[in-house]
Design a protein around this motif. Structure first.
Motif, PDB file in Angstrom:
ATOM      1  N   ARG A  27      22.890 -23.001  10.917  1.00 16.40           N
ATOM      2  CA  ARG A  27      21.674 -23.123  10.253  1.00 16.40           C
ATOM      3  C   ARG A  27      20.901 -24.056  10.038  1.00 16.40           C
ATOM      4  NH1 ARG A  27      23.860 -18.542   7.456  1.00 16.40           N
ATOM      5  NH2 ARG A  27      24.393 -19.811   5.835  1.00 16.40           N
ATOM      6  N   LYS A  30      19.853 -25.815  13.296  1.00 19.36           N
ATOM      7  CA  LYS A  30      18.512 -25.213  13.834  1.00 19.36           C
ATOM      8  C   LYS A  30      17.532 -25.658  13.048  1.00 19.36           C
ATOM      9  CE  LYS A  30      16.938 -20.638  14.785  1.00 19.36           C
ATOM     10  NZ  LYS A  30      15.865 -20.817  15.347  1.00 19.36           N
ATOM     11  N   LYS A  31      17.563 -25.629  11.776  1.00 17.45           N
ATOM     12  CA  LYS A  31      16.497 -25.925  10.850  1.00 17.45           C
ATOM     13  C   LYS A  31      16.046 -27.589  11.379  1.00 17.45           C
ATOM     14  CE  LYS A  31      15.133 -26.666   6.294  1.00 17.45           C
ATOM     15  NZ  LYS A  31      15.820 -27.080   4.698  1.00 17.45           N
ATOM     16  N   THR A  33      16.828 -28.905  14.244  1.00 13.32           N
ATOM     17  CA  THR A  33      16.161 -29.041  15.296  1.00 13.32           C
ATOM     18  C   THR A  33      14.587 -28.584  15.358  1.00 13.32           C
ATOM     19  OG1 THR A  33      18.278 -28.634  16.403  1.00 13.32           O
ATOM     20  CG2 THR A  33      16.313 -27.973  17.763  1.00 13.32           C
ATOM     21  N   ASP A  34      14.390 -27.521  14.775  1.00 15.93           N
ATOM     22  CA  ASP A  34      13.074 -26.924  14.642  1.00 15.93           C
ATOM     23  C   ASP A  34      12.108 -28.025  13.989  1.00 15.93           C
ATOM     24  OD1 ASP A  34      13.651 -24.532  15.552  1.00 15.93           O
ATOM     25  OD2 ASP A  34      13.777 -23.497  13.663  1.00 15.93           O
ATOM     26  N   ASP A  35      12.574 -28.664  12.867  1.00 20.74           N
ATOM     27  CA  ASP A  35      11.840 -29.930  12.182  1.00 20.74           C
ATOM     28  C   ASP A  35      11.191 -31.150  13.303  1.00 20.74           C
ATOM     29  OD1 ASP A  35      11.546 -28.572   9.868  1.00 20.74           O
ATOM     30  OD2 ASP A  35      13.448 -29.750   9.034  1.00 20.74           O
ATOM     31  N   LYS A  37      11.230 -30.527  16.755  1.00 18.00           N
ATOM     32  CA  LYS A  37      10.171 -29.956  17.480  1.00 18.00           C
ATOM     33  C   LYS A  37       8.743 -29.939  16.722  1.00 18.00           C
ATOM     34  CE  LYS A  37      13.488 -26.683  19.965  1.00 18.00           C
ATOM     35  NZ  LYS A  37      13.890 -25.408  20.206  1.00 18.00           N
ATOM     36  N   ARG A  38       8.972 -29.715  15.668  1.00 15.85           N
ATOM     37  CA  ARG A  38       7.403 -29.447  15.202  1.00 15.85           C
ATOM     38  C   ARG A  38       6.886 -31.158  14.864  1.00 15.85           C
ATOM     39  NH1 ARG A  38       6.675 -30.828   9.909  1.00 15.85           N
ATOM     40  NH2 ARG A  38       8.548 -30.663   9.428  1.00 15.85           N
ATOM     41  N   ARG A  41       5.636 -31.819  18.247  1.00 18.71           N
ATOM     42  CA  ARG A  41       4.469 -31.274  18.586  1.00 18.71           C
ATOM     43  C   ARG A  41       3.249 -32.075  17.825  1.00 18.71           C
ATOM     44  NH1 ARG A  41       7.463 -26.323  18.724  1.00 18.71           N
ATOM     45  NH2 ARG A  41       7.133 -26.197  16.567  1.00 18.71           N
TER      46      ARG A  41
END
Length: 76
Positions: A27, A30-31, A33-35, A37-38, A41
């Motif tokens: 978890r 994944k968190k 990785t999402d940060d 990516k954000r 972007r």
């Protein structure tokens, strides 16, 4: 086969704790990785806006130059 080796190495009492730790680790990964990516972007969005503005400025300057040349040609 892997599960049996896992049970033999760690014992049946430690497996739930290890699984829970593995789940938390996944978890967190994944968190993170999402940060990332954000953030990527958001930064590329700002760069894209800057590029679009520069492109628009160049197109406007080019059109102004074309209009001026046409005006000079027509006035002769």
């Amino acid at each position: 086969m892997v599960f049996v080796v896992f049970l033999l190495l760690f014992g049946s009492k430690n497996v739930p704790d290890l699984a829970k730790g593995l789940g938390k680790g996944m978890r967190e990964f994944k968190k993170a990785t999402d940060d990332i990516k954000r953030e990527f972007r958001e930064s590329t969005s700002e760069i894209t806006k800057d590029i679009d503005k520069i492109k628009s400025d160049i197109e406007n300057e080019t059109q102004d130059a074309i209009n001026e040349v046409n005006k000079d040609i027509n006035s002769d």
